[in-house]
Write a protein that holds these residues in place. Structure first.
Motif, PDB file in Angstrom:
ATOM      1  N   ALA A  47      -0.998  -2.991 -12.226  1.00 55.36           N
ATOM      2  CA  ALA A  47      -2.247  -3.726 -12.449  1.00 55.36           C
ATOM      3  C   ALA A  47      -3.473  -2.934 -12.011  1.00 55.36           C
ATOM      4  CB  ALA A  47      -2.208  -5.061 -11.706  1.00 55.36           C
ATOM      5  N   ASN A  48      -3.289  -2.035 -11.023  1.00 57.68           N
ATOM      6  CA  ASN A  48      -4.399  -1.230 -10.490  1.00 57.68           C
ATOM      7  C   ASN A  48      -5.590  -2.101 -10.091  1.00 57.68           C
ATOM      8  OD1 ASN A  48      -3.169   1.391 -10.863  1.00 57.68           O
ATOM      9  ND2 ASN A  48      -3.516   1.136 -13.043  1.00 57.68           N
ATOM     10  N   CYS A  49      -5.290  -3.248  -9.462  1.00 61.79           N
ATOM     11  CA  CYS A  49      -6.342  -4.204  -9.109  1.00 61.79           C
ATOM     12  C   CYS A  49      -7.033  -3.886  -7.792  1.00 61.79           C
ATOM     13  CB  CYS A  49      -5.733  -5.607  -9.036  1.00 61.79           C
ATOM     14  SG  CYS A  49      -4.474  -5.790  -7.748  1.00 61.79           S
ATOM     15  N   GLY A  50      -6.400  -3.078  -6.953  1.00 61.63           N
ATOM     16  CA  GLY A  50      -6.988  -2.743  -5.662  1.00 61.63           C
ATOM     17  C   GLY A  50      -6.727  -3.764  -4.582  1.00 61.63           C
ATOM     18  N   GLY A  51      -5.953  -4.807  -4.892  1.00 61.86           N
ATOM     19  CA  GLY A  51      -5.680  -5.843  -3.900  1.00 61.86           C
ATOM     20  C   GLY A  51      -4.871  -5.356  -2.717  1.00 61.86           C
ATOM     21  N   CYS A  52      -4.163  -4.264  -2.885  1.00 63.23           N
ATOM     22  CA  CYS A  52      -3.355  -3.702  -1.797  1.00 63.23           C
ATOM     23  C   CYS A  52      -4.200  -2.892  -0.824  1.00 63.23           C
ATOM     24  CB  CYS A  52      -2.251  -2.818  -2.376  1.00 63.23           C
ATOM     25  SG  CYS A  52      -2.879  -1.466  -3.420  1.00 63.23           S
ATOM     26  N   GLY A  53      -5.454  -2.623  -1.202  1.00 63.14           N
ATOM     27  CA  GLY A  53      -6.322  -1.820  -0.346  1.00 63.14           C
ATOM     28  C   GLY A  53      -6.443  -0.377  -0.799  1.00 63.14           C
ATOM     29  N   PHE A  54      -5.723  -0.015  -1.867  1.00 66.09           N
ATOM     30  CA  PHE A  54      -5.783   1.345  -2.393  1.00 66.09           C
ATOM     31  C   PHE A  54      -6.435   1.329  -3.779  1.00 66.09           C
ATOM     32  CE2 PHE A  54      -2.304   1.144   0.610  1.00 66.09           C
ATOM     33  CZ  PHE A  54      -2.533   2.256   1.406  1.00 66.09           C
ATOM     34  N   ALA A  55      -6.830   2.509  -4.238  1.00 68.78           N
ATOM     35  CA  ALA A  55      -7.561   2.585  -5.506  1.00 68.78           C
ATOM     36  C   ALA A  55      -6.728   2.120  -6.689  1.00 68.78           C
ATOM     37  CB  ALA A  55      -8.044   4.013  -5.736  1.00 68.78           C
ATOM     38  N   GLY A  59      -1.908   5.188  -5.591  1.00 70.01           N
ATOM     39  CA  GLY A  59      -2.232   5.314  -4.168  1.00 70.01           C
ATOM     40  C   GLY A  59      -1.324   4.473  -3.298  1.00 70.01           C
ATOM     41  N   MET A  60      -0.990   3.274  -3.788  1.00 70.76           N
ATOM     42  CA  MET A  60      -0.079   2.395  -3.059  1.00 70.76           C
ATOM     43  C   MET A  60       1.315   3.013  -2.963  1.00 70.76           C
ATOM     44  SD  MET A  60       0.513  -0.418  -1.467  1.00 70.76           S
ATOM     45  CE  MET A  60       1.585  -1.841  -1.237  1.00 70.76           C
ATOM     46  N   ALA A  61       1.783   3.609  -4.072  1.00 74.04           N
ATOM     47  CA  ALA A  61       3.093   4.243  -4.073  1.00 74.04           C
ATOM     48  C   ALA A  61       3.160   5.383  -3.066  1.00 74.04           C
ATOM     49  CB  ALA A  61       3.414   4.758  -5.479  1.00 74.04           C
ATOM     50  N   ASP A  62       2.108   6.185  -3.028  1.00 72.14           N
ATOM     51  CA  ASP A  62       2.045   7.294  -2.069  1.00 72.14           C
ATOM     52  C   ASP A  62       2.078   6.768  -0.635  1.00 72.14           C
ATOM     53  OD1 ASP A  62       1.585  10.155  -1.421  1.00 72.14           O
ATOM     54  OD2 ASP A  62      -0.335   9.427  -0.664  1.00 72.14           O
ATOM     55  N   ALA A  63       1.326   5.689  -0.370  1.00 70.85           N
ATOM     56  CA  ALA A  63       1.284   5.112   0.979  1.00 70.85           C
ATOM     57  C   ALA A  63       2.643   4.523   1.368  1.00 70.85           C
ATOM     58  CB  ALA A  63       0.206   4.031   1.044  1.00 70.85           C
ATOM     59  N   LEU A  64       3.336   3.923   0.412  1.00 71.77           N
ATOM     60  CA  LEU A  64       4.642   3.341   0.696  1.00 71.77           C
ATOM     61  C   LEU A  64       5.662   4.419   1.059  1.00 71.77           C
ATOM     62  CD1 LEU A  64       4.742   0.659  -2.137  1.00 71.77           C
ATOM     63  CD2 LEU A  64       4.865   0.180   0.317  1.00 71.77           C
ATOM     64  N   VAL A  65       5.640   5.526   0.345  1.00 77.77           N
ATOM     65  CA  VAL A  65       6.565   6.623   0.637  1.00 77.77           C
ATOM     66  C   VAL A  65       6.262   7.223   2.011  1.00 77.77           C
ATOM     67  CG1 VAL A  65       7.286   8.936  -0.053  1.00 77.77           C
ATOM     68  CG2 VAL A  65       7.039   7.150  -1.769  1.00 77.77           C
ATOM     69  N   GLY A  75       2.076  -3.775   7.023  1.00 79.24           N
ATOM     70  CA  GLY A  75       0.692  -3.755   6.548  1.00 79.24           C
ATOM     71  C   GLY A  75       0.539  -3.350   5.092  1.00 79.24           C
ATOM     72  N   LEU A  76       1.632  -2.943   4.454  1.00 83.43           N
ATOM     73  CA  LEU A  76       1.579  -2.561   3.045  1.00 83.43           C
ATOM     74  C   LEU A  76       2.168  -3.677   2.202  1.00 83.43           C
ATOM     75  CD1 LEU A  76       2.792   1.141   3.394  1.00 83.43           C
ATOM     76  CD2 LEU A  76       0.454   0.348   3.051  1.00 83.43           C
TER      77      LEU A  76
END
Length: 288
Positions: A47-55, A59-65, A75-76
Motif C-alpha cells: 500500500a505504501n501508505c506510510g502508516g508503519c512510520g516508513f516511506a 523501507g518497512m521490509a528493510d527495518a523488519l530484516v 515497535g514494527l
C-alpha cells in the motif's frame, strides 16, 4: 573499405573496454542487499501508505530484516496487513511477534453545524491546510474541524467521508486500517488513532478546544470546558485535565462510562455500546 573496417574495429575495441570498465566498477561498488528484504516486501501489502512510520513497504521490509538481526521486532507493525501479515513476516524471519491491539481513527470534534454557528464565509483555496493558515476558519472555534476534507483526500482506503449534514468527517471502522494518513493531513490534530476496544467499544472526549470555559462555550455548544467533573468521577485515574481540556487515556479506561454521565456539555462520546435498558418506571408508562 579499409576505413570502414578500421572504424568497426576501433568502435568494437572501445565498446569492449567500456564493458570491462563497467563490469569492474559493478563488482567494486556493488551494494549487497539481503535477499530476505525482497521476500518480506512481497509479503507486505504494497500500500505504501506510510502508516508503519516508513516511506513505503520497502523501507518497512528493510527495518523488519534489521530488527530480526537485532533479535526483536518490537515497535514494527504494518497497520494495513494487520496480525495476519505480521505473522507471516515473523514466520519468514524466524521470529515471534506480539499481536498489537487493533486501532481505528477517531474524529475528536463534535462541533456540527447545529453546535457551531458559521460567522464568516471563506472564499480562498478550499483545503483545511489553507483555511487553517488564514485563521480560525468560518466559525468561532479555532480548534475544531474545518470541514474541507483534507483527511478524505489523504485516505487511500476510502475509510473516511464528510457528512454533508453535520460538516464533520466520519470514519468507516470496517475499512479503516489505522494508517494515520488522515491524522497527518489534519492541520488541527483532531483525528487520533485509538484502540478499537473490546467489541469496538470506546469512550473519548470529542473535543480539542483548549480555550477557557466561557470562551469555549461561546465557540461551540458541546465544547469541553475543562471543569474537571469527569476527572473526579473516574475511579481508574484514566482522565486528566490539562490546558482546559480533558483527555481519556485508552490504556487506563475501563469503559464504565461514569464520566459520560457527569459531563455537563456532552463532550464525552461512547461508541458501540448497547442501548440502555428502560427503567421499570418507563416500562410501566409504555404499557399504559
Amino acid at each position: 573499405m579499409d576505413f570502414i573496417l578500421i572504424a568497426v574495429i576501433v568502435l568494437g575495441a572501445i565498446g569492449l573496454i567500456a564493458a570491462l570498465v563497467l563490469f569492474a566498477a559493478s563488482k567494486k561498488f556493488a551494494v549487497y542487499e539481503d535477499p530476505r528484504i525482497a521476500q518480506v516486501n512481497e509479503v507486505l501489502p504494497g500500500a505504501n501508505c506510510g502508516g508503519c512510520g516508513f516511506a513505503g513497504c520497502g523501507g518497512m521490509a528493510d527495518a523488519l530484516v534489521k530488527g530480526a538481526d537485532a533479535g526483536s521486532l518490537e515497535g514494527l507493525n504494518c497497520p494495513v496487513g494487520g496480525a495476519n501479515v505480521m505473522g507471516r513476516v515473523a514466520d519468514l524471519l524466524g521470529m515471534a511477534i506480539a499481536n498489537g491491539e487493533p486501532k481505528v481513527a477517531v474524529v475528536r470534534c463534535n462541533g456540527t453545524c447545529e453546535h457551531r454557528s458559521r460567522l464568516v464565509e471563506y472564499a480562498g483555496l478550499r483545503t483545511c491546510a489553507a483555511m487553517h493558515a488564514c485563521g480560525a476558519g468560518e466559525t468561532a472555534c479555532g480548534f475544531g474541524c474545518l470541514g474541507c476534507g483534507d483527511c478524505v483526500e489523504a485516505c487511500k482506503f476510502d475509510a473516511i467521508h464528510m457528512n454533508p449534514e453535520t460538516g464533520i468527517p466520519e470514519v468507516d471502522e470496517e475499512k479503516c486500517v489505522a494508517c494515520g494518513a488522515c491524522a497527518k493531513a489534519c492541520p488541527r490534530g483532531i483525528i487520533e488513532l485509538r484502540k478499537k476496544g473490546p467489541k469496538g467499544r470506546r469512550v473519548y472526549v470529542s473535543c480539542v478546544n483548549k480555550d477557557k470555559g466561557p470562551a469555549a462555550m461561546k465557540a461551540c455548544a458541546v465544547s469541553c470546558i475543562g471543569c474537571g467533573k469527569c476527572e473526579k468521577e473516574c475511579p481508574f485515574g484514566a482522565i486528566t485535565v490539562e490546558n482546559n481540556l480533558a483527555y481519556i487515556d485508552p490504556e487506563k479506561c475501563r469503559l464504565c462510562r461514569k464520566c459520560e454521565k457527569v459531563c455537563p456539555k456532552q463532550a464525552i462520546v461512547a461508541v458501540n455500546f448497547p442501548a440502555p435498558k428502560p427503567k421499570p418506571e418507563e416500562r410501566k408508562e409504555e404499557a399504559v
